[in-house]
Design a protein around this motif. Structure first.
Motif, PDB file in Angstrom:
ATOM      1  N   ALA A 111       0.835  -1.207   0.000  1.00 39.78           N
ATOM      2  CA  ALA A 111       0.000   0.000   0.000  1.00 39.78           C
ATOM      3  C   ALA A 111       0.869   1.256   0.000  1.00 39.78           C
ATOM      4  O   ALA A 111       0.552   2.241  -0.680  1.00 39.78           O
ATOM      5  CB  ALA A 111      -0.936   0.001   1.207  1.00 39.78           C
ATOM      6  N   ALA A 112       1.963   1.225   0.725  1.00 41.56           N
ATOM      7  CA  ALA A 112       2.870   2.375   0.772  1.00 41.56           C
ATOM      8  C   ALA A 112       3.539   2.592  -0.586  1.00 41.56           C
ATOM      9  O   ALA A 112       3.654   3.727  -1.060  1.00 41.56           O
ATOM     10  CB  ALA A 112       3.922   2.167   1.863  1.00 41.56           C
ATOM     11  N   GLY A 113       3.969   1.524  -1.218  1.00 46.15           N
ATOM     12  CA  GLY A 113       4.588   1.642  -2.532  1.00 46.15           C
ATOM     13  C   GLY A 113       3.622   2.171  -3.575  1.00 46.15           C
ATOM     14  O   GLY A 113       3.974   3.020  -4.399  1.00 46.15           O
ATOM     15  N   LEU A 114       2.391   1.668  -3.523  1.00 44.98           N
ATOM     16  CA  LEU A 114       1.375   2.135  -4.474  1.00 44.98           C
ATOM     17  C   LEU A 114       1.005   3.589  -4.218  1.00 44.98           C
ATOM     18  O   LEU A 114       0.791   4.353  -5.169  1.00 44.98           O
ATOM     19  CB  LEU A 114       0.135   1.245  -4.404  1.00 44.98           C
ATOM     20  N   TRP A 115       0.928   3.980  -2.956  1.00 42.07           N
ATOM     21  CA  TRP A 115       0.620   5.372  -2.617  1.00 42.07           C
ATOM     22  C   TRP A 115       1.711   6.306  -3.147  1.00 42.07           C
ATOM     23  O   TRP A 115       1.422   7.303  -3.802  1.00 42.07           O
ATOM     24  CB  TRP A 115       0.469   5.539  -1.112  1.00 42.07           C
ATOM     25  N   SER A 116       2.955   5.947  -2.900  1.00 40.60           N
ATOM     26  CA  SER A 116       4.074   6.761  -3.373  1.00 40.60           C
ATOM     27  C   SER A 116       4.086   6.835  -4.897  1.00 40.60           C
ATOM     28  O   SER A 116       4.251   7.913  -5.479  1.00 40.60           O
ATOM     29  CB  SER A 116       5.392   6.166  -2.855  1.00 40.60           C
ATOM     30  N   ALA A 117       3.892   5.694  -5.547  1.00 44.99           N
ATOM     31  CA  ALA A 117       3.879   5.657  -7.010  1.00 44.99           C
ATOM     32  C   ALA A 117       2.722   6.486  -7.572  1.00 44.99           C
ATOM     33  O   ALA A 117       2.894   7.226  -8.542  1.00 44.99           O
ATOM     34  CB  ALA A 117       3.772   4.209  -7.498  1.00 44.99           C
ATOM     35  N   GLY A 118       1.556   6.363  -6.965  1.00 42.34           N
ATOM     36  CA  GLY A 118       0.384   7.108  -7.439  1.00 42.34           C
ATOM     37  C   GLY A 118       0.560   8.605  -7.322  1.00 42.34           C
ATOM     38  O   GLY A 118       0.230   9.351  -8.259  1.00 42.34           O
ATOM     39  N   ILE A 119       1.094   9.061  -6.207  1.00 49.14           N
ATOM     40  CA  ILE A 119       1.342  10.495  -6.031  1.00 49.14           C
ATOM     41  C   ILE A 119       2.378  10.962  -7.057  1.00 49.14           C
ATOM     42  O   ILE A 119       2.217  12.011  -7.688  1.00 49.14           O
ATOM     43  CB  ILE A 119       1.818  10.804  -4.586  1.00 49.14           C
ATOM     44  N   SER A 120       3.424  10.176  -7.263  1.00 49.29           N
ATOM     45  CA  SER A 120       4.460  10.527  -8.243  1.00 49.29           C
ATOM     46  C   SER A 120       3.879  10.645  -9.645  1.00 49.29           C
ATOM     47  O   SER A 120       4.203  11.577 -10.383  1.00 49.29           O
ATOM     48  CB  SER A 120       5.578   9.478  -8.238  1.00 49.29           C
ATOM     49  N   LEU A 121       3.040   9.705 -10.021  1.00 43.83           N
ATOM     50  CA  LEU A 121       2.431   9.738 -11.356  1.00 43.83           C
ATOM     51  C   LEU A 121       1.476  10.914 -11.513  1.00 43.83           C
ATOM     52  O   LEU A 121       1.465  11.583 -12.545  1.00 43.83           O
ATOM     53  CB  LEU A 121       1.712   8.420 -11.647  1.00 43.83           C
ATOM     54  N   ALA A 122       0.671  11.170 -10.482  1.00 46.16           N
ATOM     55  CA  ALA A 122      -0.273  12.290 -10.552  1.00 46.16           C
ATOM     56  C   ALA A 122       0.467  13.618 -10.698  1.00 46.16           C
ATOM     57  O   ALA A 122       0.105  14.459 -11.532  1.00 46.16           O
ATOM     58  CB  ALA A 122      -1.167  12.300  -9.304  1.00 46.16           C
ATOM     59  N   VAL A 123       1.520  13.798  -9.907  1.00 46.24           N
ATOM     60  CA  VAL A 123       2.308  15.029  -9.996  1.00 46.24           C
ATOM     61  C   VAL A 123       3.019  15.105 -11.344  1.00 46.24           C
ATOM     62  O   VAL A 123       3.079  16.164 -11.975  1.00 46.24           O
ATOM     63  CB  VAL A 123       3.309  15.123  -8.818  1.00 46.24           C
ATOM     64  N   GLY A 124       3.522  13.982 -11.813  1.00 40.19           N
ATOM     65  CA  GLY A 124       4.195  13.952 -13.108  1.00 40.19           C
ATOM     66  C   GLY A 124       3.264  14.317 -14.260  1.00 40.19           C
ATOM     67  O   GLY A 124       3.643  15.053 -15.169  1.00 40.19           O
ATOM     68  N   MET A 125       2.029  13.799 -14.226  1.00 41.75           N
ATOM     69  CA  MET A 125       1.055  14.137 -15.282  1.00 41.75           C
ATOM     70  C   MET A 125       0.714  15.619 -15.265  1.00 41.75           C
ATOM     71  O   MET A 125       0.664  16.268 -16.307  1.00 41.75           O
ATOM     72  CB  MET A 125      -0.214  13.299 -15.136  1.00 41.75           C
ATOM     73  N   LEU A 126       0.482  16.156 -14.076  1.00 48.61           N
ATOM     74  CA  LEU A 126       0.172  17.577 -13.965  1.00 48.61           C
ATOM     75  C   LEU A 126       1.359  18.425 -14.418  1.00 48.61           C
ATOM     76  O   LEU A 126       1.203  19.394 -15.163  1.00 48.61           O
ATOM     77  CB  LEU A 126      -0.214  17.915 -12.515  1.00 48.61           C
ATOM     78  N   ASN A 127       2.538  18.033 -13.994  1.00 45.30           N
ATOM     79  CA  ASN A 127       3.756  18.738 -14.374  1.00 45.30           C
ATOM     80  C   ASN A 127       3.915  18.730 -15.899  1.00 45.30           C
ATOM     81  O   ASN A 127       4.191  19.760 -16.500  1.00 45.30           O
ATOM     82  CB  ASN A 127       4.942  18.046 -13.686  1.00 45.30           C
ATOM     83  N   ALA A 128       3.720  17.571 -16.516  1.00 39.52           N
ATOM     84  CA  ALA A 128       3.862  17.464 -17.977  1.00 39.52           C
ATOM     85  C   ALA A 128       2.844  18.330 -18.696  1.00 39.52           C
ATOM     86  O   ALA A 128       3.172  19.003 -19.677  1.00 39.52           O
ATOM     87  CB  ALA A 128       3.706  15.999 -18.393  1.00 39.52           C
TER      88      ALA A 128
END
Length: 133
Positions: A111-128
């Motif tokens: 759950a921790a790995g998925l949470w970290s990955a999900g936040i990273s992807l969401a921020v990455g999409m917004l950033n892009a």
């Protein structure tokens, strides 16, 4: 015939710069996070793989956007640096919203790995998306 490959030198320059940026980000991100994902991955920690891949993909999205929208290699590198900074911030946000995130990743809590990955992807999409200037 040569007209078809006229853009090849620029492609190679951007591609090599992008791969170099991705490699540098991966090493620095793993060194800066408390759980040191690369070390955990070498020991078979699947949670670290998920979290780290989320960060890599989260960085790759703005990197791709910067490559598509940059006017020069220097411009590309500046936006790559901005993308890396926002990925570090994303990890900080993920850590603030889930107590003990680095230790949970180290312990293999998916759950921790998925949470970290999900936040990273969401921020990455917004950033892009925001890099389409």
């Amino acid at each position: 015939m040569f007209g078809y490959v006229a853009g090849l030198p620029a492609f190679l320059a951007y591609f090599a710069t992008g791969l170099g940026s991705l490699a540098a980000f991966s090493v620095l991100y793993s060194a800066l996070t408390p759980q040191h994902e690369l070390t955990l991955i070498r020991t078979g920690n699947a949670t670290a793989v998920v979290a780290f891949l989320g960060a890599i993909l989260g960085f790759s999205l703005p990197l791709a956007s910067a490559a598509a929208n940059s006017v020069s290699l220097v411009d590309f590198l500046i936006w790559a640096l901005i993308g890396a900074i926002f990925q570090a911030i994303a990890f900080g946000v993920a850590s603030l919203t889930m107590r003990g995130l680095p230790q949970r990743i180290t312990n293999g809590e998916m759950a921790a790995g998925l949470w970290s990955a999900g936040i990273s992807l969401a921020v990455g999409m917004l950033n892009a998306a925001c890099m389409t200037y």
